[in-house]
Design an enzyme around this catalytic site. Structure first.
Site, PDB file in Angstrom:
ATOM      1  N   LYS A 121       0.693  -0.858  -0.267  1.00  0.00           N
ATOM      2  CA  LYS A 121      -0.370  -0.200  -0.083  1.00  0.00           C
ATOM      3  C   LYS A 121       0.802   1.423   0.260  1.00  0.00           C
ATOM      4  CE  LYS A 121      -3.037   2.911   3.653  1.00  0.00           C
ATOM      5  NZ  LYS A 121      -3.815   2.858   4.329  1.00  0.00           N
ATOM      6  N   ASP A 139      -6.100   0.305   0.160  1.00  0.00           N
ATOM      7  CA  ASP A 139      -6.980   0.785   1.153  1.00  0.00           C
ATOM      8  C   ASP A 139      -7.948  -0.135   1.905  1.00  0.00           C
ATOM      9  OD1 ASP A 139      -8.258   2.245  -0.190  1.00  0.00           O
ATOM     10  OD2 ASP A 139      -7.481   4.044   1.176  1.00  0.00           O
TER      11      ASP A 139
END
Length: 211
Positions: A121, A139
């Site tokens: 991420k 996310d």
């Protein structure tokens, strides 16, 4: 409607709804963004933006972070949660970048993943926002929304990343991810979904249309 068609439609709709979407974390350079996104783990972006001004004022250069006392950083970032591991990560990232990457934040996912505390991420965010390369930041918003509107049918973040990279134009992915965050906060929330004003309701699988 195929997944590709649904995805391109979602990209187009969110471009119109959120034309100025950018990362909500405040920073002035690549390393500050790296620090801010590390602090955002299990913490809101709003809280991170309250904390980082004092941190960035105290530590202005990479060497400042390399030479920092971990307890001093802990005290500044305490309200972000997980502050002990985050403080260690921040110092560790700085030292790794200084020692292994000539003081420059890496521009590719593989190298970024060697930094302490950096997962896919974070790596994708840096690659996309700093270097303008293809990226998909997965996310909690992206996991929830990409499944709800029928872009993917899997909850594993890495599988979602690779699946979306196959169907989102490479120059659209980074901005699309920021727009999904805004959309998730505004309309497609965890609870109390506002489907009646959703710009994607006509093709969203969640509301049972065009399955």
């Amino acid at each position: 409607m195929t997944k590709k068609e649904r995805t391109l439609k979602a990209v187009s709709v969110l471009e119109k709804e959120y034309p100025d979407a950018v990362c909500s974390l405040n920073s002035s350079n690549a390393f500050e963004l790296l620090v801010a996104v590390r602090l955002s783990a299990q913490c809101t972006d709003a809280r991170v933006n309250i904390v980082t001004p004092a941190l960035f004022e105290r530590y202005k250069t990479l060497d400042d972070y390399c030479n920092a006392n971990v307890e001093d950083i802990e005290n500044i970032i305490r309200s972000c949660g997980l502050y002990k591991s985050k403080a260690l990560s921040i110092i560790g990232m700085a030292r790794k970048i200084r020692d292994d990457f000539a003081g420059e934040v890496p521009d590719n996912i593989d190298d970024l993943l060697t930094l302490p505390g950096v997962g896919r991420k974070i790596a994708n965010l840096i690659v996309g926002d700093v270097y303008g390369k293809e990226s998909i930041v997965v996310d909690t918003h992206m996991i929830r929304i990409s499944n709800r509107i029928g872009l993917v049918n899997v909850k594993d973040p890495e599988k979602i990343e690779y699946a979306l990279k196959k169907i989102i134009p490479s120059d659209k992915g980074s901005d699309f991810c920021h727009r999904v965050v805004l959309f998730g906060r505004d309309i497609c929330k965890v609870r109390k979904l506002e489907c009646e004003r959703c710009p994607m309701a006509e093709f969203c699988k969640k509301v049972g249309v065009n399955k």
